[in-house]
Design an enzyme around this catalytic site. Structure first.
Site: not given
Ligand SMILES: Cc1ncc(COP(=O)(O)O)c(/C=N/[C@@H](Cc2ccccc2)C(=O)O)c1O
Length: 457
Positions: A71, A214, A257, A123-124, A216, A449
């Site tokens: 833990y 960010d 990623k 991103f979203d 990823a 979305h």
């Molecule tokens: C540049 C960046 N910053 C943070 C995050 C959040 O990270 P997390 O919480 O998902 O680990 C993401 C997640 N990106 C997924 C989200 C997605 C979009 C469409 C369909 C499925 C999934 C994607 O681009 O595919 C990211 O691209």
């Protein structure tokens, strides 16, 4: 000179199965025309996302077997901490269960109501976590990024004049940080140059504004720097990564990623003060600070994954495969964002389907047509993803209305790429017949979305 070939061979495979067009048309209806609602068994080739969908290596699977599930003070946490410090130089680490959890923890410390967070395209979920806190994400990406035929090698770059405009027009207390997303997902998986990062850092220092990444797809960004930025061709990926992170105060990471794992995320930074405050939110939202929502075995696999992802041979094979698909589509005359991105090919649906009105979601329409045609699942990176304006609740029509073909890492062969290109070509050849899109029958208030429901217009 010999061509590159994958620096790995395959030791495990998972069956995938084709379906009929009739089956797919019924399944789409059942899914309310939202590709997220399809079962994986209804998808032949899944390009929905490169997030968490890649293959782990035998070394990563081996690390899973020796994960330390303590833990507190897990050996696996130490392995991860060493890997993160070796690659990024950041001293403090907080694991989280995935990227948006890292955003939730870090932004709980840094982002207040009314704040402004400039950067390239957020991103979203990152934008969601800023707007959720009634703050504003401001996209200062260079204009070239929005012209799919402009071959600017670093379309993720920040326009310094736009950024300075933000710095001049808001008190620095109202700008918690500048966020650089590497690579820039929304504009097509486009990289940011070292030169631009350095310039952003210097400008931000002048105004006393911190800089966060960010991260990823940071390894793919480093690959493009090595391949495209003058003076970088002889440096290792790991050296370039170290310099990238030297321009930031910290980072959020979706390990799904470029961490080459199926779940996981983290925050890494240099400020002990922010680390202390973020630790409290980690304990509330994620778990104790040496595991933060991750199992020990997943941290062990991630430590190996970060090391593998920052090796040139792996990146060359991964990115060449995406480029191979992109070039095939270009050969067929299909309008795509150029240069081809690091993790995905992005189709310009406004050019592809000129007869579908923007109000009927042309990118979603194209994604659904591609699925009907060939059983390939993609995702809309356009008006649905852009969400409504938080104040006016009107649709925000982004400059680019894209269908993203996200290629999972170490998962498909180039035969699959040929199949994908052929399926999309078939739709392209009958594009004039496609004139009706879709309309929304239900949507949530945020990040619509993922769960939106549609019907044929
Ligand atoms: C540049 C960046 N910053 C943070 C995050 C959040 O990270 P997390 O919480 O998902 O680990 C993401 C997640 N990106 C997924 C989200 C997605 C979009 C469409 C369909 C499925 C999934 C994607 O681009 O595919 C990211 O691209």
């Amino acid at each position: 000179k010999l061509p590159y070939a994958e620096p790995f061979r395959i030791k495990m495979v998972e069956e995938i199965r084709q379906s009929t067009r009739e089956e797919r048309e019924q399944w789409l209806k059942d899914a309310n025309y939202n590709l997220f609602n399809l079962k994986s068994s209804q998808v032949f080739i899944d390009l929905l996302t490169d997030s968490g969908t890649g293959a782990m290596s035998d070394r990563q699977w081996g690390a899973l077997m020796t994960g330390d599930e303590s833990y507190a003070g897990s050996r696996s946490f130490e392995q991860l901490q060493n890997a993160v410090e070796k690659i990024t130089g950041f001293k403090y680490l907080l694991p989280t269960h995935q990227g948006r959890a890292a955003e939730n923890v870090l932004f709980s410390v840094l982002v207040k109501e009314g704040n402004v967070v400039p950067g390239n395209s957020h991103f979203d979920t990152t934008k969601g976590h800023i707007e959720f806190r009634k703050a504003h994400a401001v996209d200062c990406t260079i204009d070239e990024a929005f012209d799919i035929n402009d071959l600017h090698p670093f379309k993720g770059n920040i326009n310094l004049e736009k950024l300075e405009e933000i710095y001049k027009s808001h008190p620095k207390e109202n700008i918690p940080f500048c966020l650089i997303t590497i690579t820039c997902n929304s504009s097509g998986g486009q990289p940011v140059s070292l030169e631009n990062m350095k310039a952003v850092r210097e400008l931000s220092n002048r105004y006393g504004i911190p800089v966060f990444f960010d991260s990823a797809r940071f390894a793919e960004n480093a690959y493009f720097i090595k391949k495209r930025e003058k003076g970088q061709e002889n440096r290792s990926i790991k050296e370039i990564c170290k310099e990238i992170f030297s321009y930031g105060d910290g980072m959020t990471m979706s390990s799904k990623k470029d961490g080459l794992v199926n779940i996981g995320g983290f925050i890494a930074l240099n400020s002990e003060e922010i680390f202390r405050k973020a630790s409290n939110f980690t304990i509330i939202y994620e778990g104790f600070i040496t595991y933060g929502g991750m199992a020990g075995r997943d941290m062990a696999a991630l430590a190996v994954g970060l090391d593998e992802a920052t090796e040139f041979a792996y990146l060359e094979s991964r990115i060449s495969q995406v480029e191979y698909l992109g070039n095939k589509l270009i050969e067929y005359g299909i309008p795509v964002q150029k240069p081809i991105g690091g993790h995905a090919v992005f189709i310009d649906s406004l050019n592809f389907l000129p007869n579908v009105s923007r109000a009927e979601y042309p990118a979603q329409t194209l994604g659904l047509e591609i699925y009907k045609e060939a059983g390939i699942r993609t995702v809309e990176i356009g008006t649905l993803l852009a969400d409504r304006d938080p104040e006016t609740r009107q649709n925000r029509y982004p400059k680019l209305e894209l269908v993203r073909l996200a290629i999972p890492r170490r998962t498909y062969t180039n035969n699959h790429m040929d199949y994908i290109a052929a399926g999309i070509k078939n739709v392209y050849e009958r594009r004039e017949e496609i004139s009706k899109g879709y309309k929304i029958t239900w949507e949530p208030d945020l990040l619509r979305h993922f769960t939106v429901q549609l019907e044929e217009a």
